[in-house]
Design an enzyme around this catalytic site. Structure first.
Site, PDB file in Angstrom:
ATOM      1  N   ALA A 267       0.785  -1.232   0.000  1.00  0.00           N
ATOM      2  CA  ALA A 267       0.000   0.000   0.000  1.00  0.00           C
ATOM      3  C   ALA A 267       0.822   1.289   0.000  1.00  0.00           C
ATOM      4  O   ALA A 267       0.301   2.338  -0.377  1.00  0.00           O
ATOM      5  CB  ALA A 267      -0.954   0.006   1.196  1.00  0.00           C
ATOM      6  N   ASP A 315       4.663  -7.801   6.182  1.00  0.00           N
ATOM      7  CA  ASP A 315       5.040  -8.263   4.849  1.00  0.00           C
ATOM      8  C   ASP A 315       3.834  -8.937   4.207  1.00  0.00           C
ATOM      9  O   ASP A 315       3.261  -9.881   4.767  1.00  0.00           O
ATOM     10  CB  ASP A 315       6.204  -9.256   4.974  1.00  0.00           C
ATOM     11  CG  ASP A 315       6.834  -9.584   3.622  1.00  0.00           C
ATOM     12  OD1 ASP A 315       6.103  -9.663   2.611  1.00  0.00           O
ATOM     13  OD2 ASP A 315       8.058  -9.785   3.584  1.00  0.00           O
ATOM     14  N   CYS A 389       4.309  -0.020 -12.225  1.00  0.00           N
ATOM     15  CA  CYS A 389       4.605   1.211 -12.949  1.00  0.00           C
ATOM     16  C   CYS A 389       5.847   0.964 -13.802  1.00  0.00           C
ATOM     17  O   CYS A 389       6.860   1.652 -13.690  1.00  0.00           O
ATOM     18  CB  CYS A 389       4.817   2.371 -11.990  1.00  0.00           C
ATOM     19  SG  CYS A 389       4.921   3.950 -12.870  1.00  0.00           S
TER      20      CYS A 389
END
Length: 453
Positions: A267, A315, A389
């Site tokens: 996040a 994690d 990305c």
């Protein structure tokens, strides 16, 4: 000692920090501008010099080396960074040549006094030709070495250009358009948070324009977005339109059965969690946001304040071992995986020179592990969104197909294209989607949607 131009000095300090300390320009420059009390045109000039010099570094170094008659590695670092800054002004701005040379010489007199004569001679040599003439001199032939030519003409490492070209099906003309777009100053995009702001009204409020594709996007004409009231009040946050589109596509994907438990497995720093949290609030759902780094988990907590979001500093690969991350329990899961960031090079100017092909193996292993954890976390009939990305095929198609094959659970791909706004060009053949700066005006975001059988 000469009176130094404060904008140029600020740019020099930022560039030096990037190279000396492995700093990030977007983090060090604002602090330098504050310390120097630079605002308005001076701050804008310092920003242009910093980001422009860092983007153009590969080409500038080739030109400086030729003009100096020695490799840039053999030039003292303070003089080297000043030369880069001066060369950028000579070749990429409207700064008069005499002003670019004299101001850079003054800077070197302060930071590397023994290199004043050398700097003056090199810059005067650079000033004898324009950029196109220099590129024709230092770049290999486009006919015999097209990738090498593009690398120097558009200042990208060759391995990144090859990766872009492969993802674009070998189309070097479109690859060139992508490289050009990478070198442009990117616009600032805001996300109007659903339930708290309307994009059209927010655009009027901030003097911007509604986004072309995302229903939540607002394009800013410039300025400092952090100073906007809408951001301070939690009605909006800064987020590339591509990031908005992929997060919203996951929220729109049809699921079978319940739709109340959502999970963001990676996040930090919280942009997508902020949008998903707002959408979850509107639909009576809750979001669990996971971030392994504690300082980034704190950023997520700030980003989702007031939304039905629980932030876990753990994690994401511990699904099934952590009682807060039980297997087969979530209806929608986002994996915004750590990646090379090759899709946002226009926003992170130093990144193209720092990343190496050797970064890929550990990253892709982590990506597969996180996606496998997401496929364990989602319930049968639920949907996982895998996002990077980066358009590098190893981080996109290879990672997704390998993780799905190894997951041990039945997986079907969901066609992501219908979940993006109608009329978006260049979305390909599906079922995955790759966004592009030169096609969509967004970062190069990749999205795959997988439904667990």
């Amino acid at each position: 000692r000469p009176t130094l131009d404060l904008a140029r000095q600020a740019a020099y300090e930022a560039i030096a920090a990037v190279h000396r300390d492995d700093a990030y320009a977007n983090l060090v420059l604002p602090a330098i501008l504050r310390d120097r009390r630079l605002h308005g045109r001076d701050a804008a000039f310092a920003t242009e010099l910093t980001y422009g010099t860092l983007r153009a570094l590969g080409t500038l170094d080739a030109i400086v080396a030729t003009a100096a008659g020695r490799e840039v590695e053999r030039i003292d670092p303070p003089a080297r960074d000043a030369l880069r800054l001066g060369a950028y002004q000579l070749l990429h701005t409207r700064v008069p040549a005499h002003a670019a040379v004299s101001s850079t010489v003054d800077l070197v007199r302060a930071v590397a006094p023994g290199a004043v004569g050398f700097t003056n001679a090199v810059l005067r040599e650079i000033a004898t030709k324009d950029l196109d003439t220099w590129i024709a001199q230092v770049a290999p032939s486009a006919e015999t070495d097209p990738i090498g030519h593009l690398a120097l003409a558009y200042s990208h490492p060759q391995w990144i250009i090859r990766a872009f070209a492969e993802a674009l099906g070998g189309d070097l003309a479109e690859t060139t358009r992508l490289l050009i777009e990478d070198n442009e100053r990117p616009p600032v995009h805001l996300c109007a948070r659903p339930g708290r702001a309307d994009a059209v009204e927010l655009a009027d409020e901030v003097g911007g324009a509604p986004g072309a594709f995302s229903p939540y996007a607002v394009y800013l004409p410039g300025g400092a977005p952090g100073e906007l009231a809408a951001i301070g009040e939690g009605r909006a946050h800064v987020q590339d339109e591509g990031s908005q589109l992929v997060a919203n596509a996951l929220a729109l994907a049809p699921v079978e059965g319940s739709d109340s438990r959502w999970l963001d497995l990676c996040a930090g720093p919280g942009g997508k969690a902020g949008l998903l949290g707002a959408l979850a609030a509107e639909r009576g759902a809750t979001l669990t946001a996971v971030e392994v780094a504690e300082h980034r988990a704190r950023l997520v907590s700030q980003a989702v304040r007031g939304f039905p979001v629980t932030v876990l500093a753990t994690d994401g690969r511990t699904v099934g071992k952590d009682r807060d991350l039980p297997e087969a329990s979530f209806d929608r899961v986002l994996v915004d995986a750590p990646c090379t960031g090759l899709g946002s090079l226009r926003r992170r100017p130093e990144s193209r020179w720092r990343r190496q092909p050797s970064d890929l193996p550990p990253l892709t292993r982590l990506q597969r592990e996180l996606l496998s954890a997401a496929l364990r976390a989602v319930r049968p009939g639920g949907v996982v969104g895998y996002v990077t990305c980066s358009p590098h095929t190893v981080e996109t198609h290879v990672t997704v197909t390998e993780a799905a094959r190894r997951s041990g659970v039945p997986v079907d791909f969901v066609d992501a294209r219908p979940l993006l706004p109608s009329g978006m060009p260049g979305l390909g053949d599906g079922p995955t989607v790759q966004l592009w700066p030169q096609r969509h005006g967004t970062d190069a975001m990749f999205l795959a949607l997988l439904r667990r059988g």
